[in-house]
Design a protein around this motif. Structure first.
Motif, PDB file in Angstrom:
ATOM      1  N   HIS A 125       0.830  -1.205   0.000  1.00 22.68           N
ATOM      2  CA  HIS A 125       0.000   0.000   0.000  1.00 22.68           C
ATOM      3  C   HIS A 125       0.868   1.260   0.000  1.00 22.68           C
ATOM      4  O   HIS A 125       1.563   1.549   0.974  1.00 22.68           O
ATOM      5  CB  HIS A 125      -0.934  -0.004   1.213  1.00 22.68           C
TER       6      HIS A 125
ATOM      7  N   PRO B 178      -0.286   4.560  -2.168  1.00 16.33           N
ATOM      8  CA  PRO B 178      -1.067   5.139  -3.259  1.00 16.33           C
ATOM      9  C   PRO B 178      -0.398   6.295  -4.007  1.00 16.33           C
ATOM     10  O   PRO B 178      -0.709   6.539  -5.161  1.00 16.33           O
ATOM     11  CB  PRO B 178      -2.353   5.600  -2.581  1.00 16.33           C
TER      12      PRO B 178
ATOM     13  N   ARG C  56      -3.680   1.934  -5.538  1.00 16.54           N
ATOM     14  CA  ARG C  56      -3.339   1.828  -4.115  1.00 16.54           C
ATOM     15  C   ARG C  56      -1.890   1.456  -3.864  1.00 16.54           C
ATOM     16  O   ARG C  56      -1.465   1.371  -2.725  1.00 16.54           O
ATOM     17  CB  ARG C  56      -4.241   0.811  -3.441  1.00 16.54           C
TER      18      ARG C  56
END
Length: 101
Positions: A55, A57, A92
């Motif tokens: 993760h 983004p 993401r």
């Protein structure tokens, strides 16, 4: 995090301790799932592979595929690294297909 110069001139950052713990927890979960059942990865369609999301983004920590592979090289054993599947950039962050075994 510690920054260093990569071979292509890009800045590389060492993964934080938190990132390493998250990866270790994800790999541990994969190992537990391996014992219970088998599945096909929705990312690549490969049997017994699981996609892991890194993760990020805004690509602040992992800014390229080679950078992600550098992180994986420092974390995974060499025999596991050879089996890493598809890498994909999503909104993401990066998704990496890793073998369950």
């Amino acid at each position: 995090e510690k920054a260093e110069q990569g071979t292509g001139g890009e800045e590389r950052r060492e993964p934080s301790a938190h990132s390493v713990r998250l990866l270790a927890a994800a790999l541990s979960l994969l190992e537990k799932k391996k014992r219970d059942l088998s599945w096909i990865s929705p990312l690549s369609g490969r049997f017994a592979y699981t996609p892991l999301l890194f993760h990020d983004p805004y690509c602040e920590k992992i800014n390229s595929r080679p950078h992600l592979m550098g992180i994986l090289r420092r974390i995974l054993p060499q025999e596991k690294l050879a089996d890493v599947g598809r890498l994909a950039l999503t909104t993401r962050g990066y998704v990496v297909d890793v073998p369950s075994s």
